[in-house]
Design a protein around this motif. Sequence first.
Motif, PDB file in Angstrom:
ATOM      1  N   TYR A  38     -10.100   3.998  12.281  1.00 22.00           N
ATOM      2  CA  TYR A  38     -10.073   2.588  12.674  1.00 22.00           C
ATOM      3  C   TYR A  38      -8.621   2.137  12.780  1.00 22.00           C
ATOM      4  O   TYR A  38      -7.746   2.700  12.114  1.00 22.00           O
ATOM      5  CB  TYR A  38     -10.794   1.710  11.639  1.00 22.00           C
ATOM      6  N   LYS A  39      -8.440   1.086  13.590  1.00 18.36           N
ATOM      7  CA  LYS A  39      -7.095   0.505  13.679  1.00 18.36           C
ATOM      8  C   LYS A  39      -7.225  -0.984  13.400  1.00 18.36           C
ATOM      9  O   LYS A  39      -6.969  -1.815  14.275  1.00 18.36           O
ATOM     10  CB  LYS A  39      -6.523   0.737  15.082  1.00 18.36           C
ATOM     11  N   CYS A  40      -7.703  -1.321  12.222  1.00 10.60           N
ATOM     12  CA  CYS A  40      -7.966  -2.732  11.903  1.00 10.60           C
ATOM     13  C   CYS A  40      -6.704  -3.548  12.148  1.00 10.60           C
ATOM     14  O   CYS A  40      -5.612  -3.171  11.710  1.00 10.60           O
ATOM     15  CB  CYS A  40      -8.445  -2.862  10.465  1.00 10.60           C
ATOM     16  N   GLU A  47      -0.255   1.458  16.817  1.00  7.03           N
ATOM     17  CA  GLU A  47       0.523   2.610  17.311  1.00  7.03           C
ATOM     18  C   GLU A  47       0.575   3.668  16.219  1.00  7.03           C
ATOM     19  O   GLU A  47       0.582   3.342  15.042  1.00  7.03           O
ATOM     20  CB  GLU A  47       1.956   2.180  17.632  1.00  7.03           C
ATOM     21  N   GLY A  48       0.645   4.903  16.654  1.00  7.67           N
ATOM     22  CA  GLY A  48       0.849   5.974  15.678  1.00  7.67           C
ATOM     23  C   GLY A  48      -0.386   6.238  14.837  1.00  7.67           C
ATOM     24  O   GLY A  48      -1.255   5.381  14.695  1.00  7.67           O
ATOM     25  N   LEU A 209       0.759  -6.057   2.731  1.00  6.03           N
ATOM     26  CA  LEU A 209       0.746  -4.592   2.721  1.00  6.03           C
ATOM     27  C   LEU A 209       0.384  -4.039   4.092  1.00  6.03           C
ATOM     28  O   LEU A 209      -0.063  -2.905   4.217  1.00  6.03           O
ATOM     29  CB  LEU A 209      -0.299  -4.106   1.704  1.00  6.03           C
ATOM     30  N   GLU A 210       0.563  -4.860   5.130  1.00  5.42           N
ATOM     31  CA  GLU A 210       0.200  -4.438   6.472  1.00  5.42           C
ATOM     32  C   GLU A 210       1.369  -3.689   7.128  1.00  5.42           C
ATOM     33  O   GLU A 210       2.515  -3.822   6.692  1.00  5.42           O
ATOM     34  CB  GLU A 210      -0.204  -5.668   7.312  1.00  5.42           C
ATOM     35  N   GLU A 211       1.046  -2.913   8.171  1.00  6.58           N
ATOM     36  CA  GLU A 211       2.110  -2.179   8.871  1.00  6.58           C
ATOM     37  C   GLU A 211       3.047  -3.146   9.594  1.00  6.58           C
ATOM     38  O   GLU A 211       4.240  -2.934   9.670  1.00  6.58           O
ATOM     39  CB  GLU A 211       1.500  -1.211   9.891  1.00  6.58           C
TER      40      GLU A 211
END
Length: 344
Positions: A38-40, A47-48, A209-211
């Motif tokens: 998943y890419k929440c 990306e990545g 804590l998100e990218e």
Amino acid sequence: MAASSPTASPVTSPARLTDSHGRVIHDLRVSITDRCNYKCVYCRTGEGGAQYPELGIDEYLRLIKLFVGLGVTKVRLTGGEPLLRRGLVDLVKELSRLRTLWGEPLELALTTNGHLLDELAAPLKAAGLNRVTVSMDAVDAPTFEKITRVPGSFEAVLAGIRAAREAGLTPLKINCVLLRGFNDDQIEGFAQFARQEDVVVRFIEFMPLEEGRLWTPEIVVPLKEIVERLSRALPLVEMPPRDASETARRYTFADGVGEIGIIAPVSEAFCGACSRVRLTSDGKIRTCLFSQVEHDLYGRLRSGASDEELRAYILQTVQGKEARHHIGEPGFLKPSRSMVHIGG
Ligand code: SAM
């Protein structure tokens, strides 16, 4: 299964793993892969993929055994997405054979997005897993799929939740991270979902804590507001905590049907009762989600350290566990890794 309570152990029991603030550490979270399907949108930039390597299953097992030998009684497998990890069922089987310092089986849990749980729930239960927590941030399919960026994900997760319940991986917990103006319209729907699906829904305050850079104090939906909103829909009754290190404030509804938990690390931090330590997919110990430093346990294993040396390193590292996090304070620094790469 009941938690193996260290307080119930006899006076002559072995020494427990403690930090310099007197907290007993009995809960280990292990990320077994950095990959996620998943890419929440609130977690990943989109990306990545994986940023950190993963260890062999036998290596995780060796490291986990060291922690168990020092007093850990509960192991939670996470990621990345742990159901993507080949060898997971075998790892659970091996872990279920371990005994705590008090001679009891480990409490074995797993945190997952649930996408592959339909197939894996029964084998995991048969291997000895006790419980799963499924992350789910909306109860309507379009909103859910906008968050995960994966078509068909809502149906897959719903099937996973039902399979887990049928397999007996209960009490089944559903974790929902709330972001203001984004999915806070789901609060009342989740209350109904908890009652209809016989699951414990736990709302979690969004942490930095998100990218990417999404977090602000205003985006956090605090515990007080969630309780008010739920109470307006259906009267809530607070339930007593089960143990001192429980992170969730628990509520049921006036008719006793359904359970809601609220985990409020931002508005009502519970660091004083923290019993956790984490191992990243590449074998680094993190003593706090917000640690600025990591401790390379696997590096030492690779360079031939003995179990005794590794145990001494764990003891010394845990001693240095941070007193608390500093979210929202001036000078707060985000940790070097985001949640998905630490292991939530
Ligand atoms: N893939 C698994 C899953 O979805 O449960 C395990 C890893 S995921 C990173 C673990 C949990 O962390 C999920 O419930 C997710 O919603 C939560 N999470 C991610 N970013 C977060 C943040 N910034 N604040 C609070 N929780 C977060």
